[in-house]
Design a protein around this motif. Sequence first.
Motif, PDB file in Angstrom:
ATOM      1  N   ALA A  99       3.218  22.872  -9.384  1.00 59.48           N
ATOM      2  CA  ALA A  99       3.353  22.190  -7.815  1.00 59.48           C
ATOM      3  C   ALA A  99       3.892  20.452  -8.344  1.00 59.48           C
ATOM      4  CB  ALA A  99       2.766  22.955  -6.443  1.00 59.48           C
ATOM      5  N   TRP A 100       4.193  19.584  -7.409  1.00 56.34           N
ATOM      6  CA  TRP A 100       4.328  18.522  -7.564  1.00 56.34           C
ATOM      7  C   TRP A 100       3.804  18.152  -6.299  1.00 56.34           C
ATOM      8  CZ3 TRP A 100       5.618  15.391 -11.663  1.00 56.34           C
ATOM      9  CH2 TRP A 100       6.030  15.762 -12.988  1.00 56.34           C
ATOM     10  N   LEU A 101       3.229  16.593  -6.746  1.00 58.50           N
ATOM     11  CA  LEU A 101       3.495  16.188  -4.611  1.00 58.50           C
ATOM     12  C   LEU A 101       3.923  14.858  -4.648  1.00 58.50           C
ATOM     13  CD1 LEU A 101       1.427  15.700  -2.231  1.00 58.50           C
ATOM     14  CD2 LEU A 101       0.022  14.307  -4.001  1.00 58.50           C
ATOM     15  N   ASP A 102       4.433  14.907  -3.620  1.00 60.64           N
ATOM     16  CA  ASP A 102       5.412  13.758  -3.512  1.00 60.64           C
ATOM     17  C   ASP A 102       5.391  12.630  -3.001  1.00 60.64           C
ATOM     18  OD1 ASP A 102       4.491  13.869  -1.150  1.00 60.64           O
ATOM     19  OD2 ASP A 102       5.838  14.879   0.304  1.00 60.64           O
ATOM     20  N   ILE A 103       5.505  11.589  -3.437  1.00 59.55           N
ATOM     21  CA  ILE A 103       4.845  10.142  -3.336  1.00 59.55           C
ATOM     22  C   ILE A 103       3.852  10.015  -1.874  1.00 59.55           C
ATOM     23  CG2 ILE A 103       5.385   7.640  -2.941  1.00 59.55           C
ATOM     24  CD1 ILE A 103       5.714   9.043  -5.799  1.00 59.55           C
ATOM     25  N   PRO A 104       5.108  10.464  -0.687  1.00 56.63           N
ATOM     26  CA  PRO A 104       4.258  10.370   1.090  1.00 56.63           C
ATOM     27  C   PRO A 104       2.614  10.754   0.576  1.00 56.63           C
ATOM     28  CG  PRO A 104       6.963  10.160   1.115  1.00 56.63           C
ATOM     29  CD  PRO A 104       6.049  10.969  -0.320  1.00 56.63           C
ATOM     30  N   GLY A 105       2.862  12.218  -0.062  1.00 59.59           N
ATOM     31  CA  GLY A 105       1.845  12.838   0.058  1.00 59.59           C
ATOM     32  C   GLY A 105       0.296  12.247  -1.159  1.00 59.59           C
ATOM     33  N   LEU A 106       1.317  11.471  -1.397  1.00 57.69           N
ATOM     34  CA  LEU A 106      -0.198  10.591  -2.649  1.00 57.69           C
ATOM     35  C   LEU A 106      -0.732   9.144  -1.796  1.00 57.69           C
ATOM     36  CD1 LEU A 106      -0.830  10.602  -5.960  1.00 57.69           C
ATOM     37  CD2 LEU A 106       1.088   9.451  -6.526  1.00 57.69           C
ATOM     38  N   VAL A 107      -0.021   9.186  -1.666  1.00 56.77           N
ATOM     39  CA  VAL A 107      -0.091   7.620  -0.126  1.00 56.77           C
ATOM     40  C   VAL A 107      -1.497   8.258   0.441  1.00 56.77           C
ATOM     41  CG1 VAL A 107       0.184   6.145   1.443  1.00 56.77           C
ATOM     42  CG2 VAL A 107       1.981   6.123  -1.125  1.00 56.77           C
ATOM     43  N   GLU A 108      -0.986   9.432   1.294  1.00 55.06           N
ATOM     44  CA  GLU A 108      -1.808  10.283   2.133  1.00 55.06           C
ATOM     45  C   GLU A 108      -3.080   9.881   0.997  1.00 55.06           C
ATOM     46  OE1 GLU A 108      -3.655  10.719   5.563  1.00 55.06           O
ATOM     47  OE2 GLU A 108      -1.745   9.441   5.326  1.00 55.06           O
ATOM     48  N   ALA A 109      -3.110  10.516   0.162  1.00 58.60           N
ATOM     49  CA  ALA A 109      -4.567  11.571  -0.407  1.00 58.60           C
ATOM     50  C   ALA A 109      -5.499   9.742  -0.441  1.00 58.60           C
ATOM     51  CB  ALA A 109      -4.182  11.827  -1.856  1.00 58.60           C
ATOM     52  N   ALA A 110      -4.532   9.157  -0.998  1.00 55.93           N
ATOM     53  CA  ALA A 110      -5.495   7.770  -1.411  1.00 55.93           C
ATOM     54  C   ALA A 110      -5.884   6.683  -0.511  1.00 55.93           C
ATOM     55  CB  ALA A 110      -3.998   6.970  -2.314  1.00 55.93           C
ATOM     56  N   ALA A 144       3.469   2.332  -4.433  1.00 52.61           N
ATOM     57  CA  ALA A 144       3.624   3.091  -3.081  1.00 52.61           C
ATOM     58  C   ALA A 144       2.421   2.401  -2.296  1.00 52.61           C
ATOM     59  CB  ALA A 144       4.108   4.483  -2.531  1.00 52.61           C
ATOM     60  N   ILE A 145       1.474   2.999  -2.783  1.00 58.73           N
ATOM     61  CA  ILE A 145      -0.390   3.086  -2.249  1.00 58.73           C
ATOM     62  C   ILE A 145      -0.483   1.083  -2.237  1.00 58.73           C
ATOM     63  CG2 ILE A 145      -2.443   2.557  -2.838  1.00 58.73           C
ATOM     64  CD1 ILE A 145      -1.362   5.571  -4.713  1.00 58.73           C
ATOM     65  N   LYS A 146       0.026   0.287  -3.035  1.00 57.01           N
ATOM     66  CA  LYS A 146      -0.581  -1.326  -3.242  1.00 57.01           C
ATOM     67  C   LYS A 146       0.204  -1.599  -1.855  1.00 57.01           C
ATOM     68  CE  LYS A 146      -1.355  -1.981  -7.948  1.00 57.01           C
ATOM     69  NZ  LYS A 146      -0.575  -3.264  -9.151  1.00 57.01           N
ATOM     70  N   ALA A 147       2.014  -1.448  -1.513  1.00 54.61           N
ATOM     71  CA  ALA A 147       2.346  -1.572  -0.285  1.00 54.61           C
ATOM     72  C   ALA A 147       1.904  -0.856   0.626  1.00 54.61           C
ATOM     73  CB  ALA A 147       4.262  -0.920  -0.388  1.00 54.61           C
ATOM     74  N   ALA A 148       1.202  -0.169   0.674  1.00 49.67           N
ATOM     75  CA  ALA A 148       0.539   0.184   1.683  1.00 49.67           C
ATOM     76  C   ALA A 148      -0.423  -0.248   2.052  1.00 49.67           C
ATOM     77  CB  ALA A 148       0.376   2.036   2.175  1.00 49.67           C
ATOM     78  N   GLY A 149      -0.958  -1.522   1.238  1.00 49.26           N
ATOM     79  CA  GLY A 149      -2.131  -2.514   1.628  1.00 49.26           C
ATOM     80  C   GLY A 149      -3.414  -1.548   1.268  1.00 49.26           C
ATOM     81  N   ILE A 150      -3.382   0.006   0.967  1.00 54.45           N
ATOM     82  CA  ILE A 150      -4.779   0.473   0.571  1.00 54.45           C
ATOM     83  C   ILE A 150      -5.833  -0.126  -0.620  1.00 54.45           C
ATOM     84  CG2 ILE A 150      -5.948   2.647   0.195  1.00 54.45           C
ATOM     85  CD1 ILE A 150      -2.828   4.358   0.676  1.00 54.45           C
ATOM     86  N   GLU A 151      -6.860  -0.555  -0.413  1.00 52.38           N
ATOM     87  CA  GLU A 151      -7.589  -1.225  -1.344  1.00 52.38           C
ATOM     88  C   GLU A 151      -8.957  -0.532  -2.271  1.00 52.38           C
ATOM     89  OE1 GLU A 151      -9.492  -4.668   0.390  1.00 52.38           O
ATOM     90  OE2 GLU A 151      -8.027  -4.794   1.155  1.00 52.38           O
ATOM     91  N   ILE A 152      -7.800   0.792  -3.243  1.00 57.68           N
ATOM     92  CA  ILE A 152      -8.817   1.262  -3.797  1.00 57.68           C
ATOM     93  C   ILE A 152      -8.328   0.911  -5.661  1.00 57.68           C
ATOM     94  CG2 ILE A 152      -6.903   3.035  -4.157  1.00 57.68           C
ATOM     95  CD1 ILE A 152      -9.646   4.970  -2.895  1.00 57.68           C
TER      96      ILE A 152
END
Length: 344
Positions: A99-110, A144-152
Amino acid sequence: MEAIVTLAAQRTDDPVLATAREQVLERGVGLDEAQVLQVLRLGDDRLPELLALAHEVRMRWCGPEVEVEGIVSLKTGGCPEDCHFCSQSGRFPTPVRSAWLDIPGLVEAARQTAATGATEFCIVAAVRGPDARLLSQVRDGIEAIKAAGIEIQIACSLGMLTQEQVDELVAMGVHRYNHNLETARSHFPNVVTTHTWEERWETLRMVRDAGMEVCCGGIVGMGETIEQRAEFAVQLAALDPHEVPLNFLIPQPGTPYESYPVVEGKDALRTVAAFRLAMPRTMLRFAGGRELTLGDLGAERGMLGGVNAIIVGNYLTNLGRPAQQDLDMLADLKMPIKALSDTL
């Protein structure tokens, strides 16, 4: 727990621990293979003293901070390799399906990982090594993680790499790369036959030379001898990794190791302490299998026995305990969570 901490200030009449105290605690020099083996052979009656010394070594050479990390599987299952411990190998009749995780799912996990206070988010894929599609998805996910402003900070674990792929990950801003050696060099052919220990080592060399932090550990309880555990500890020490994740075997249904016994709690704690004494300055991380091997209180004993990093939440195809339990544990132990790097 208080008994363990109290013992840290006491001298010991055991010659093995006395030597370790002078060499590792006082001078910061890790134990060699023969010395690690002596530690692993200490009796259960010496375990409190051993854990106390390992904790004191951690505090002196690493400090009180604990790094918290979350991991997510971008590509699960269907791996062509035959790692005998792994439920994601496509060669074994395990319940895990590709199975693959989509980009929105990856961003939410982050986002959820960052919300726990974690400073590290590791993107993992069950592959021999990344192809162009996987690297493209990793690149899109990081952006996408950076664009969402998630600092990690972003780490990756994508199997064996070429030099070109190492360079691509550096350009993406990957902070740390995980690639476990898994076990001692002498035991590796009994665990994996589709690639070699040396191939893994070469990937780690390229990662280190490229300036990424090296994360490299393995799994305890895969049929290795106690001598091979000592061998593995010093082989990791020779690599000089930034971080060593210590896993304990979770016997996975359908794999060749499905009937292997779970490592006993005391042996697991003894191993944690021995690895700390072999690598006094390395980040030593509790990873998969600690709940099964040690139980709910085992994590606390390990944190007072040399561990200074922890994965919170789930472990790819296995459930961990709720992240809040680990965060509450760190608060109870008065162990501060490592702050996010100012250079992020």
